[in-house]
Design a protein around this motif. Structure first.
Motif, PDB file in Angstrom:
ATOM      1  N   LEU A   5      -3.071 -38.233  25.051  1.00 15.64           N
ATOM      2  CA  LEU A   5      -2.740 -39.161  23.263  1.00 15.64           C
ATOM      3  C   LEU A   5      -2.819 -39.684  22.712  1.00 15.64           C
ATOM      4  O   LEU A   5      -2.560 -40.338  21.486  1.00 15.64           O
ATOM      5  N   SER A   6      -4.184 -40.132  23.559  1.00  9.88           N
ATOM      6  CA  SER A   6      -4.198 -41.971  23.416  1.00  9.88           C
ATOM      7  C   SER A   6      -4.830 -42.117  21.566  1.00  9.88           C
ATOM      8  O   SER A   6      -4.749 -43.002  21.394  1.00  9.88           O
ATOM      9  N   GLY A   7      -5.792 -40.919  21.209  1.00 11.11           N
ATOM     10  CA  GLY A   7      -5.746 -40.602  19.440  1.00 11.11           C
ATOM     11  C   GLY A   7      -4.911 -40.181  19.067  1.00 11.11           C
ATOM     12  O   GLY A   7      -5.543 -39.695  17.540  1.00 11.11           O
ATOM     13  N   ALA A   8      -3.371 -39.890  19.409  1.00 11.58           N
ATOM     14  CA  ALA A   8      -2.679 -39.487  17.974  1.00 11.58           C
ATOM     15  C   ALA A   8      -2.296 -40.311  17.797  1.00 11.58           C
ATOM     16  O   ALA A   8      -2.249 -41.417  17.638  1.00 11.58           O
ATOM     17  N   PHE A  27       0.358 -34.533  15.426  1.00 12.01           N
ATOM     18  CA  PHE A  27      -0.139 -33.349  15.475  1.00 12.01           C
ATOM     19  C   PHE A  27      -1.812 -33.151  15.828  1.00 12.01           C
ATOM     20  O   PHE A  27      -2.617 -34.311  15.604  1.00 12.01           O
ATOM     21  N   LEU A  28      -1.475 -33.237  17.246  1.00  9.42           N
ATOM     22  CA  LEU A  28      -2.996 -33.142  18.527  1.00  9.42           C
ATOM     23  C   LEU A  28      -4.097 -31.388  18.532  1.00  9.42           C
ATOM     24  O   LEU A  28      -3.756 -31.110  17.152  1.00  9.42           O
ATOM     25  N   ASP A  29      -5.316 -32.025  18.762  1.00 14.98           N
ATOM     26  CA  ASP A  29      -5.814 -31.010  18.862  1.00 14.98           C
ATOM     27  C   ASP A  29      -5.792 -29.762  19.196  1.00 14.98           C
ATOM     28  O   ASP A  29      -5.016 -29.664  20.529  1.00 14.98           O
ATOM     29  N   ALA A  45       5.829 -38.163  26.806  1.00 10.35           N
ATOM     30  CA  ALA A  45       5.479 -37.133  25.385  1.00 10.35           C
ATOM     31  C   ALA A  45       5.921 -35.546  25.683  1.00 10.35           C
ATOM     32  O   ALA A  45       5.752 -35.370  27.063  1.00 10.35           O
ATOM     33  N   LEU A  46       6.281 -34.981  25.030  1.00  7.55           N
ATOM     34  CA  LEU A  46       6.471 -33.239  24.903  1.00  7.55           C
ATOM     35  C   LEU A  46       5.374 -32.586  24.438  1.00  7.55           C
ATOM     36  O   LEU A  46       4.611 -33.562  23.426  1.00  7.55           O
ATOM     37  N   ALA A  47       4.564 -31.848  24.718  1.00  6.53           N
ATOM     38  CA  ALA A  47       3.376 -31.020  24.085  1.00  6.53           C
ATOM     39  C   ALA A  47       4.514 -29.524  23.625  1.00  6.53           C
ATOM     40  O   ALA A  47       4.583 -29.280  24.734  1.00  6.53           O
ATOM     41  N   PHE A  48       4.071 -29.259  22.544  1.00  6.85           N
ATOM     42  CA  PHE A  48       4.035 -27.733  22.373  1.00  6.85           C
ATOM     43  C   PHE A  48       3.168 -27.201  21.479  1.00  6.85           C
ATOM     44  O   PHE A  48       2.344 -27.545  20.832  1.00  6.85           O
ATOM     45  N   THR A  49       2.817 -25.906  22.100  1.00  5.38           N
ATOM     46  CA  THR A  49       1.966 -24.459  21.336  1.00  5.38           C
ATOM     47  C   THR A  49       2.302 -24.756  20.274  1.00  5.38           C
ATOM     48  O   THR A  49       3.523 -25.179  19.545  1.00  5.38           O
ATOM     49  N   PRO A  50       1.349 -24.572  19.473  1.00  6.35           N
ATOM     50  CA  PRO A  50       2.095 -24.108  17.940  1.00  6.35           C
ATOM     51  C   PRO A  50       3.274 -23.106  17.912  1.00  6.35           C
ATOM     52  O   PRO A  50       3.577 -23.093  16.527  1.00  6.35           O
TER      53      PRO A  50
END
Length: 68
Positions: A5-8, A27-29, A45-50
């Motif tokens: 998440l460093s470049g988010a 919106f991440l890679d 933080a949470l990360a979700f698939t599309p």
């Protein structure tokens, strides 16, 4: 799953109030979507698939999370 998440680039809704009780989204890679608490930007933080994000936003738009 570990996500860098460093470049988010985080943002919150223009509808958010100034009291700091908001979530931020990035919106991440790879199409992933990050979500975090705006009061704790260095916290987890949470990360979700599309597909997960689409299902969540569809539920929001359909009113599935509205409380009476």
């Amino acid at each position: 799953m570990t996500v860098d998440l460093s470049g988010a680039r985080w943002f919150k809704s223009s509808y958010s109030e100034s009291n700091g009780q908001c979530v931020e989204v990035a919106f991440l890679d790879g199409g992933l979507v990050g979500v975090r608490d705006s009061k704790n930007p260095t916290g987890p933080a949470l990360a979700f698939t599309p597909a997960e994000w689409s299902a969540f936003t569809a539920g929001l738009n359909a009113g599935e999370f509205n409380h009476p």
